[in-house]
Design a protein around this motif. Structure first.
Motif, PDB file in Angstrom:
ATOM      1  N   GLN A 125       0.815  -1.219   0.000  1.00 52.96           N
ATOM      2  CA  GLN A 125       0.000   0.000   0.000  1.00 52.96           C
ATOM      3  C   GLN A 125       0.856   1.279   0.000  1.00 52.96           C
ATOM      4  O   GLN A 125       0.529   2.272   0.660  1.00 52.96           O
ATOM      5  N   LEU A 126       1.953   1.214  -0.729  1.00 54.94           N
ATOM      6  CA  LEU A 126       2.880   2.350  -0.778  1.00 54.94           C
ATOM      7  C   LEU A 126       2.188   3.631  -1.285  1.00 54.94           C
ATOM      8  O   LEU A 126       2.323   4.706  -0.691  1.00 54.94           O
ATOM      9  N   ALA A 127       1.442   3.481  -2.398  1.00 53.83           N
ATOM     10  CA  ALA A 127       0.803   4.667  -2.996  1.00 53.83           C
ATOM     11  C   ALA A 127      -0.213   5.263  -2.029  1.00 53.83           C
ATOM     12  O   ALA A 127      -0.310   6.491  -1.878  1.00 53.83           O
ATOM     13  N   GLN A 128      -0.949   4.388  -1.350  1.00 47.59           N
ATOM     14  CA  GLN A 128      -1.945   4.873  -0.390  1.00 47.59           C
ATOM     15  C   GLN A 128      -1.255   5.576   0.784  1.00 47.59           C
ATOM     16  O   GLN A 128      -1.713   6.618   1.271  1.00 47.59           O
ATOM     17  N   ALA A 129      -0.126   5.018   1.225  1.00 42.81           N
ATOM     18  CA  ALA A 129       0.616   5.617   2.342  1.00 42.81           C
ATOM     19  C   ALA A 129       1.092   7.022   1.980  1.00 42.81           C
ATOM     20  O   ALA A 129       1.044   7.941   2.811  1.00 42.81           O
ATOM     21  N   LEU A 130       1.502   7.212   0.710  1.00 44.92           N
ATOM     22  CA  LEU A 130       1.910   8.551   0.267  1.00 44.92           C
ATOM     23  C   LEU A 130       0.703   9.488   0.231  1.00 44.92           C
ATOM     24  O   LEU A 130       0.779  10.636   0.674  1.00 44.92           O
ATOM     25  N   ARG A 131      -0.407   8.977  -0.295  1.00 42.58           N
ATOM     26  CA  ARG A 131      -1.617   9.812  -0.378  1.00 42.58           C
ATOM     27  C   ARG A 131      -2.062  10.247   1.010  1.00 42.58           C
ATOM     28  O   ARG A 131      -2.515  11.372   1.210  1.00 42.58           O
ATOM     29  N   ASP A 132      -1.945   9.344   1.994  1.00 41.48           N
ATOM     30  CA  ASP A 132      -2.393   9.654   3.363  1.00 41.48           C
ATOM     31  C   ASP A 132      -1.410  10.543   4.120  1.00 41.48           C
ATOM     32  O   ASP A 132      -1.695  10.968   5.239  1.00 41.48           O
ATOM     33  N   GLY A 133      -0.220  10.715   3.565  1.00 39.49           N
ATOM     34  CA  GLY A 133       0.803  11.464   4.315  1.00 39.49           C
ATOM     35  C   GLY A 133       1.423  10.620   5.423  1.00 39.49           C
ATOM     36  O   GLY A 133       2.131  11.148   6.292  1.00 39.49           O
TER      37      GLY A 133
END
Ligand code: FAD
Length: 303
Positions: A125-133
């Protein structure tokens, strides 16, 4: 080579903030300009930037790129999806070669704005982790957003110490984690202790995006929860198109330019992250404005 045998006056390699700013300026200088972009701008990964002047509510990176692209189109710049494989010097300019074998583009000058890429941590979930900050890369950009939070810094090298100390300005709860065993110097350990930065030498085994917020860091001695984790695993500087021609660069691969953003290769200019290690949108845009102005002057009157 006669001026009319070129496809355009300027090619811009890279369609992030630097390349698109360069294209806007060049198009408004009435120059024929083609932007060639492979489509992996770092700016497109920014969930919301809060340090862009003029955007008090912040701006989503992908929306900023879309607006800059529309502005470049408005003034006649061509923007093409393309991956440039090689630049070749030809009489009075360059031939730009592509990875899909299409005909090379011949242009009189080139602005290289190919940026850098972050080495990402292994994490589902790397992309989601970036989106969430929850996962971040740029404390200069968003240290303000983690004031007072429990901040982790994940590194594989001694240079991670610098990033942890930098973040200590924003939070008094900073922990430095490692992906592998790293021998810190006594001086590094002393500086971390003096700044009250926690050190977790046991290598990290896994990272998980937490449902509530932040990242769970599992290491060989247990697990911690961080509100935000900064990846400090280094960068890849995309300067090879220029260095293959012999362009001067520093030890990290950043292109060296003069005050007009000229590289050491005549007709080849560079701006943005590929030439400026501060890695900021405003710096990228500023450098590209300088480059485009110099390119316009060097191109002279239409021939
Ligand atoms: C998560 C995150 C958050 C950030 N937050 C902020 C912030 O809040 N404020 C801020 O100022 N900065 C922020 N940054 C940094 C900012 O994104 C960069 O400084 C900025 O994007 C640099 O612009 P650039 O045009 O030089 O490079 P990029 O935006 O990376 O664009 C380079 C372009 O070149 C293209 N390219 C590369 N090689 C080729 C090739 N061979 N052929 C064709 N195209 C090629 C790529 O596809 C890419 O589109 C953040 C970065 C990240 C990753």
């Amino acid at each position: 080579m006669a001026a009319d045998s070129f496809d355009c006056e300027a090619a811009v390699v890279g369609g992030g903030p630097a390349g698109l700013t360069g294209a806007i300026y060049l198009a408004r200088f009435k120059r024929s300009v083609t932007v060639l972009d492979a489509g992996f701008s770092r700016a497109a990964k920014i969930p919301r930037s809060h340090n862009m002047p003029g955007y008090p509510q912040g701006v989503v990176g992908a929306e900023l790129i879309a607006a800059m692209r529309a502005q470049a189109h408005l003034y006649g710049a061509r923007v093409e999806k393309a991956c440039v494989q090689r630049l070749q010097r030809i009489g009075g300019g360059f031939a730009v070669h592509f990875d899909d074998g299409r005909e090379p583009l011949r242009c009189r000058s080139v602005l290289l704005a190919t940026g850098v890429s972050d080495n990402a941590p292994a994490m589902p979930q790397l992309a989601q982790a970036l989106r969430d900050g929850a996962l971040r890369y740029c404390p200069v950009c968003d240290g303000f957003e983690v004031i007072g939070c429990h901040v982790g810094v994940l590194t594989d090298r001694c240079a991670g110490v610098r990033e942890a100390l930098y973040l200590r300005h924003f939070s008094d709860r900073v922990t430095l984690y490692f992906t592998q065993r790293v021998d810190l110097t006594e001086e590094d350990r002393r500086r971390l202790a003096a700044a009250d930065v926690a050190l977790q030498p046991a290598p990290v085994r896994a990272l998980h995006l937490r449902e509530s917020a932040g990242v769970r860091v599992e290491h060989e001695d247990g697990a911690d929860d961080c509100d935000a984790l900064y990846g400090a695993l280094g960068l890849r500087v995309h300067s090879q198109l220029a260095t293959a021609l012999g362009a001067a660069h520093d030890d990290d691969g950043y292109l060296l330019t003069d005050s007009h953003q000229r590289t050491s290769i005549e007709g080849l200019y560079a701006a943005g992250d590929v030439a400026q290690s501060l890695n900021q949108i405003t710096v990228a845009a500023g450098g590209a404005a300088i480059a485009a102005s110099a390119m316009h002057r060097a191109l002279g009157l239409p021939g």
